[in-house]
Design an enzyme around this catalytic site. Structure first.
Site, PDB file in Angstrom:
ATOM      1  CE  LYS A 232      -4.481   0.151   2.184  1.00  0.00           C
ATOM      2  NZ  LYS A 232      -5.155   0.197   3.476  1.00  0.00           N
TER       3      LYS A 232
HETATM    4  C1  E4P Z   1      -8.465   0.940   3.223  1.00  0.00           C
HETATM    5  O1  E4P Z   1      -7.652   0.184   2.743  1.00  0.00           O
HETATM    6  C2  E4P Z   1      -8.365   1.545   4.558  1.00  0.00           C
HETATM    7  O2  E4P Z   1      -7.698   0.640   5.408  1.00  0.00           O
HETATM    8  C3  E4P Z   1      -9.702   1.805   5.201  1.00  0.00           C
HETATM    9  O3  E4P Z   1     -10.757   1.406   4.385  1.00  0.00           O
HETATM   10  C4  E4P Z   1      -9.827   3.143   5.822  1.00  0.00           C
HETATM   11  O4  E4P Z   1     -11.093   3.253   6.402  1.00  0.00           O
HETATM   12  P1  E4P Z   1     -11.472   4.351   7.483  1.00  0.00           P
HETATM   13  O5  E4P Z   1     -11.820   5.609   6.767  1.00  0.00           O
HETATM   14  O6  E4P Z   1     -12.656   3.766   8.188  1.00  0.00           O
HETATM   15  O7  E4P Z   1     -10.278   4.519   8.385  1.00  0.00           O
END
Ligand code: E4P
Length: 214
Positions: free
Chosen positions: A83
């Site tokens: 990521k």
């Molecule tokens: C995506 O890969 C992220 O880990 C996640 O969906 C972030 O979500 P949030 O806005 O609830 O922190």
């Protein structure tokens, strides 16, 4: 449509696998920090129980640091996906990593052109954060529609992970738009299965069955 689970909690991942609803896992530094354990150990454990793609996020802000971390994380398994944040340095890193055959997931995407740039750099996945857009009164699902159109217009193979999901309606809307993947927190995953009328109906069936037993 693939379902990923958006968590670093081993118990939740195991339960999700048991439900047959885990095609992959996405983590991030915030999710790992919630576990209050050595993050490297948690990551190794996740890799040992999940066969689908597991997104692991870099914490460096510069291209060299990101690439170094990415190569190490990629060594944890064939299913590791790195990521990378949607920044100028991040996009430079994605281009290099994609040439090296390392899978990437460009995260923190909030507008369609960011997704187009990530795809042009060779990203394997893009993660538009729809819940965080909804939180600030901007229609999150709108960007999924736009990104889908853009990717179809040019035949990009980059897959769209609908991220920052807050409720079952987000999953429904993502499915109606034909999104490739939704990454879903465990509590929402459970909500997807249940319906009060199912529970009431089952209770009545069992009660009626009981009334004809001797
Ligand atoms: C995506 O890969 C992220 O880990 C996640 O969906 C972030 O979500 P949030 O806005 O609830 O922190």
């Amino acid at each position: 449509m693939k379902f990923f689970i958006d968590t670093a909690n081993i118990d939740e991942i195991k339960k999700g696998i048991d439900m047959g609803l885990v095609d992959g896992v996405t983590t991030n530094p915030t999710l790992l920090s919630k576990e209050k354990k050595d993050p490297n150990q948690v990551i190794k454990e996740i890799m040992s129980i999940v066969s689908g793609p597991v997104s692991l996020e870099v914490i460096s802000k510069d291209r060299e640091g990101m690439c170094k971390e990415a190569r190490q994380l990629a060594g944890l398994g064939e299913n590791a996906v790195i990521k990378i944040p949607m920044t100028e340095e991040g996009i430079k890193a994605v281009r290099i990593l994609s040439q090296e055959g390392i899978k990437t997931n460009v995260t923190l995407v909030f507008q369609p052109i960011q997704a187009l740039i990530a795809a042009k750099a060779g990203a394997t996945y893009v993660s538009p954060f729809i819940g965080r857009l909804d939180d600030i009164s901007s229609r999150g699902m709108g960007i999924i529609e736009d990104i889908t159109t853009i990717f179809n217009n040019y035949g990009f193979e980059t897959e769209i992970i609908v991220a920052s999901i807050r409720n079952p309606l987000h999953v429904l809307d993502a499915a109606l738009l034909g999104a490739d993947i939704a990454t879903i927190p465990f509590n929402v995953l459970k909500q997807l299965i249940s319906h009060p009328l199912t529970d009431i109906g089952l209770e009545r069936f069992l009660k009626d069955w009981g009334s004809i037993q001797r």
